[in-house]
Write a protein that holds these residues in place. Structure first.
Motif, PDB file in Angstrom:
ATOM      1  N   GLY A  22       0.823  -1.191   0.000  1.00  0.00           N
ATOM      2  CA  GLY A  22       0.000   0.000   0.000  1.00  0.00           C
ATOM      3  C   GLY A  22       0.852   1.233   0.000  1.00  0.00           C
ATOM      4  N   PRO A  23       0.269   2.377   0.049  1.00  0.00           N
ATOM      5  CA  PRO A  23      -1.140   2.637   0.262  1.00  0.00           C
ATOM      6  C   PRO A  23      -2.001   2.521  -0.992  1.00  0.00           C
ATOM      7  CG  PRO A  23       0.053   4.690   0.193  1.00  0.00           C
ATOM      8  CD  PRO A  23       1.071   3.581   0.055  1.00  0.00           C
ATOM      9  N   PHE A  24      -1.545   2.972  -2.149  1.00  0.00           N
ATOM     10  CA  PHE A  24      -2.340   2.884  -3.370  1.00  0.00           C
ATOM     11  C   PHE A  24      -1.438   2.567  -4.537  1.00  0.00           C
ATOM     12  CE2 PHE A  24      -5.067   5.806  -0.983  1.00  0.00           C
ATOM     13  CZ  PHE A  24      -6.291   5.184  -1.159  1.00  0.00           C
ATOM     14  N   MET A  25      -2.002   1.988  -5.554  1.00  0.00           N
ATOM     15  CA  MET A  25      -1.318   1.951  -6.836  1.00  0.00           C
ATOM     16  C   MET A  25      -2.151   2.801  -7.779  1.00  0.00           C
ATOM     17  SD  MET A  25      -2.082  -1.781  -8.424  1.00  0.00           S
ATOM     18  CE  MET A  25      -3.682  -2.529  -8.248  1.00  0.00           C
ATOM     19  N   ILE A  26      -1.539   3.221  -8.852  1.00  0.00           N
ATOM     20  CA  ILE A  26      -2.187   4.087  -9.823  1.00  0.00           C
ATOM     21  C   ILE A  26      -2.471   3.277 -11.082  1.00  0.00           C
ATOM     22  CG2 ILE A  26      -1.841   6.130 -11.287  1.00  0.00           C
ATOM     23  CD1 ILE A  26      -2.225   6.729  -8.285  1.00  0.00           C
ATOM     24  N   LEU A  27      -3.631   3.466 -11.648  1.00  0.00           N
ATOM     25  CA  LEU A  27      -3.968   2.852 -12.921  1.00  0.00           C
ATOM     26  C   LEU A  27      -3.826   3.899 -14.015  1.00  0.00           C
ATOM     27  CD1 LEU A  27      -5.807   1.415 -10.648  1.00  0.00           C
ATOM     28  CD2 LEU A  27      -6.958   0.460 -12.600  1.00  0.00           C
ATOM     29  N   GLU A  28      -3.011   3.586 -14.997  1.00  0.00           N
ATOM     30  CA  GLU A  28      -2.952   4.386 -16.213  1.00  0.00           C
ATOM     31  C   GLU A  28      -3.918   3.724 -17.180  1.00  0.00           C
ATOM     32  OE1 GLU A  28      -0.048   5.095 -20.060  1.00  0.00           O
ATOM     33  OE2 GLU A  28       0.706   3.970 -18.355  1.00  0.00           O
ATOM     34  N   ILE A  29      -4.869   4.470 -17.706  1.00  0.00           N
ATOM     35  CA  ILE A  29      -5.860   3.936 -18.620  1.00  0.00           C
ATOM     36  C   ILE A  29      -5.690   4.656 -19.956  1.00  0.00           C
ATOM     37  CG2 ILE A  29      -8.317   3.539 -19.043  1.00  0.00           C
ATOM     38  CD1 ILE A  29      -8.559   3.971 -15.875  1.00  0.00           C
ATOM     39  N   ALA A  30      -5.211   3.924 -20.954  1.00  0.00           N
ATOM     40  CA  ALA A  30      -4.956   4.513 -22.264  1.00  0.00           C
ATOM     41  C   ALA A  30      -5.956   3.964 -23.275  1.00  0.00           C
ATOM     42  CB  ALA A  30      -3.530   4.205 -22.716  1.00  0.00           C
ATOM     43  N   ILE A  69     -14.904  -4.561 -28.703  1.00  0.00           N
ATOM     44  CA  ILE A  69     -15.830  -5.460 -29.384  1.00  0.00           C
ATOM     45  C   ILE A  69     -16.607  -4.698 -30.460  1.00  0.00           C
ATOM     46  CG2 ILE A  69     -17.904  -6.887 -29.101  1.00  0.00           C
ATOM     47  CD1 ILE A  69     -16.784  -7.599 -26.285  1.00  0.00           C
ATOM     48  N   GLU A  70     -17.169  -3.549 -30.092  1.00  0.00           N
ATOM     49  CA  GLU A  70     -17.960  -2.781 -31.053  1.00  0.00           C
ATOM     50  C   GLU A  70     -17.100  -2.133 -32.131  1.00  0.00           C
ATOM     51  OE1 GLU A  70     -20.234  -3.286 -27.370  1.00  0.00           O
ATOM     52  OE2 GLU A  70     -18.263  -2.411 -27.726  1.00  0.00           O
ATOM     53  N   ASP A  71     -15.876  -1.765 -31.781  1.00  0.00           N
ATOM     54  CA  ASP A  71     -14.964  -1.113 -32.734  1.00  0.00           C
ATOM     55  C   ASP A  71     -13.643  -1.866 -32.706  1.00  0.00           C
ATOM     56  OD1 ASP A  71     -13.212   0.475 -34.174  1.00  0.00           O
ATOM     57  OD2 ASP A  71     -13.685   2.325 -33.097  1.00  0.00           O
ATOM     58  N   GLU A  72     -13.367  -2.633 -33.736  1.00  0.00           N
ATOM     59  CA  GLU A  72     -12.168  -3.487 -33.755  1.00  0.00           C
ATOM     60  C   GLU A  72     -10.863  -2.699 -33.822  1.00  0.00           C
ATOM     61  OE1 GLU A  72     -11.940  -4.482 -38.535  1.00  0.00           O
ATOM     62  OE2 GLU A  72     -12.717  -5.982 -37.161  1.00  0.00           O
ATOM     63  N   ASN A  73     -10.942  -1.391 -34.045  1.00  0.00           N
ATOM     64  CA  ASN A  73      -9.746  -0.555 -34.056  1.00  0.00           C
ATOM     65  C   ASN A  73      -9.476   0.087 -32.698  1.00  0.00           C
ATOM     66  OD1 ASN A  73      -9.349  -1.023 -36.838  1.00  0.00           O
ATOM     67  ND2 ASN A  73     -10.854   0.555 -37.315  1.00  0.00           N
ATOM     68  N   ASN A  74     -10.306  -0.213 -31.699  1.00  0.00           N
ATOM     69  CA  ASN A  74     -10.205   0.393 -30.379  1.00  0.00           C
ATOM     70  C   ASN A  74      -9.592  -0.581 -29.373  1.00  0.00           C
ATOM     71  OD1 ASN A  74     -10.659   2.368 -28.344  1.00  0.00           O
ATOM     72  ND2 ASN A  74     -12.467   1.238 -27.711  1.00  0.00           N
ATOM     73  N   TYR A  75      -8.619  -0.087 -28.631  1.00  0.00           N
ATOM     74  CA  TYR A  75      -7.962  -0.864 -27.582  1.00  0.00           C
ATOM     75  C   TYR A  75      -7.916  -0.047 -26.305  1.00  0.00           C
ATOM     76  CZ  TYR A  75      -6.274  -4.007 -31.214  1.00  0.00           C
ATOM     77  OH  TYR A  75      -6.205  -4.901 -32.248  1.00  0.00           O
ATOM     78  N   THR A  76      -7.885  -0.736 -25.185  1.00  0.00           N
ATOM     79  CA  THR A  76      -7.674  -0.106 -23.887  1.00  0.00           C
ATOM     80  C   THR A  76      -6.488  -0.803 -23.243  1.00  0.00           C
ATOM     81  OG1 THR A  76     -10.035   0.378 -23.657  1.00  0.00           O
ATOM     82  CG2 THR A  76      -8.694   0.466 -21.652  1.00  0.00           C
ATOM     83  N   LEU A  77      -5.556  -0.018 -22.788  1.00  0.00           N
ATOM     84  CA  LEU A  77      -4.386  -0.528 -22.083  1.00  0.00           C
ATOM     85  C   LEU A  77      -4.460  -0.001 -20.663  1.00  0.00           C
ATOM     86  CD1 LEU A  77      -1.650  -1.994 -22.148  1.00  0.00           C
ATOM     87  CD2 LEU A  77      -0.633   0.155 -22.917  1.00  0.00           C
ATOM     88  N   ILE A  78      -4.472  -0.914 -19.706  1.00  0.00           N
ATOM     89  CA  ILE A  78      -4.500  -0.534 -18.293  1.00  0.00           C
ATOM     90  C   ILE A  78      -3.175  -0.975 -17.686  1.00  0.00           C
ATOM     91  CG2 ILE A  78      -5.646  -0.828 -16.069  1.00  0.00           C
ATOM     92  CD1 ILE A  78      -8.202  -1.529 -17.696  1.00  0.00           C
ATOM     93  N   ILE A  79      -2.427  -0.011 -17.205  1.00  0.00           N
ATOM     94  CA  ILE A  79      -1.130  -0.297 -16.595  1.00  0.00           C
ATOM     95  C   ILE A  79      -1.184   0.137 -15.140  1.00  0.00           C
ATOM     96  CG2 ILE A  79       1.352   0.135 -16.651  1.00  0.00           C
ATOM     97  CD1 ILE A  79       1.044   0.824 -19.633  1.00  0.00           C
ATOM     98  N   HIS A  80      -0.794  -0.757 -14.252  1.00  0.00           N
ATOM     99  CA  HIS A  80      -0.729  -0.442 -12.827  1.00  0.00           C
ATOM    100  C   HIS A  80       0.688   0.025 -12.495  1.00  0.00           C
ATOM    101  CE1 HIS A  80      -4.152  -3.297 -12.934  1.00  0.00           C
ATOM    102  NE2 HIS A  80      -4.647  -2.417 -12.102  1.00  0.00           N
ATOM    103  N   TRP A  81       0.755   1.198 -11.900  1.00  0.00           N
ATOM    104  CA  TRP A  81       2.019   1.794 -11.474  1.00  0.00           C
ATOM    105  C   TRP A  81       2.011   1.938  -9.964  1.00  0.00           C
ATOM    106  CZ3 TRP A  81       5.824   2.607 -14.972  1.00  0.00           C
ATOM    107  CH2 TRP A  81       5.469   2.684 -16.319  1.00  0.00           C
ATOM    108  N   ARG A  82       3.181   1.910  -9.376  1.00  0.00           N
ATOM    109  CA  ARG A  82       3.307   2.094  -7.926  1.00  0.00           C
ATOM    110  C   ARG A  82       2.839   3.492  -7.518  1.00  0.00           C
ATOM    111  NH1 ARG A  82       8.967   0.839  -6.756  1.00  0.00           N
ATOM    112  NH2 ARG A  82       9.280   2.860  -7.771  1.00  0.00           N
ATOM    113  N   SER A  83       3.118   4.499  -8.375  1.00  0.00           N
ATOM    114  CA  SER A  83       2.715   5.874  -8.068  1.00  0.00           C
ATOM    115  C   SER A  83       2.546   6.660  -9.369  1.00  0.00           C
ATOM    116  CB  SER A  83       3.758   6.562  -7.182  1.00  0.00           C
ATOM    117  OG  SER A  83       4.942   6.805  -7.923  1.00  0.00           O
TER     118      SER A  83
END
Length: 125
Positions: A22-30, A69-83
Motif C-alpha cells: 500500500g497505500p495505493f497503486m495508480i492505474l494508467e488507462i490509455a 468489441i464494437e470497434d475493432e480498431n479500439n484498444y484499452t491498455l490498463i497499466i498499474h504503477w506504484r505511483s
C-alpha cells in the motif's frame, strides 16, 4: 479495510495474491485507436514492447490489454504503477518512454487518450 460481503475489498491498502502492499497503486488507462487493418501487427508490437521495455520501468506493476468489441480498431491498455510519479516522471521523462513508443506509435490513428485513477473498491465473487 476488508468487508466479507462477496469479498469486497475497500482500498486503503492494495492486496496482491494475499500480500498487502500500500497505500495505493495508480492505474494508467490509455484509450488507443489504431489504423484499420493493423490490429494484429499492433497487438504483436505492444506485447513485444511490454516484454522488452515496460517490464524494466521502475514502478511498473502489471498491465491488462483489452480489444474493443464494437470497434475493432479500439484498444484499452490498463497499466498499474506504484505511483503517479513513477509513470509521469520516472517513465515518461526517462529513456524508456521513447523506446516504448517506438514499438507502437506507427499504428496510432490518433494520439492515445490517457487518464489516471486509483481503486476505491473491487468486488470478488
Amino acid at each position: 479495510i476488508v468487508v466479507n460481503i462477496y469479498s469486497i475489498r475497500l482500498y486503503s491498502q492494495v492486496v496482491f495474491s494475499g500480500e498487502v502492499r500500500g497505500p495505493f497503486m495508480i492505474l494508467e488507462i490509455a484509450q488507443i485507436s489504431v489504423l484499420p487493418g493493423c490490429q494484429s501487427a499492433f497487438e504483436s508490437a505492444l506485447k513485444k514492447g511490454v516484454a522488452e521495455v515496460l517490464f524494466q520501468a521502475d514502478g511498473f506493476i502489471d498491465f491488462e490489454f483489452l480489444h474493443g468489441i464494437e470497434d475493432e480498431n479500439n484498444y484499452t491498455l490498463i497499466i498499474h504503477w506504484r505511483s503517479l510519479e513513477d509513470h509521469m516522471v520516472t517513465f515518461r521523462e526517462g529513456p524508456l518512454f521513447p523506446q516504448w513508443r517506438s514499438f507502437i506509435a506507427e499504428f496510432f490513428a490518433a494520439p492515445p487518450v490517457v487518464t489516471h485513477a486509483h481503486s476505491i473498491a473491487k468486488l470478488f465473487k
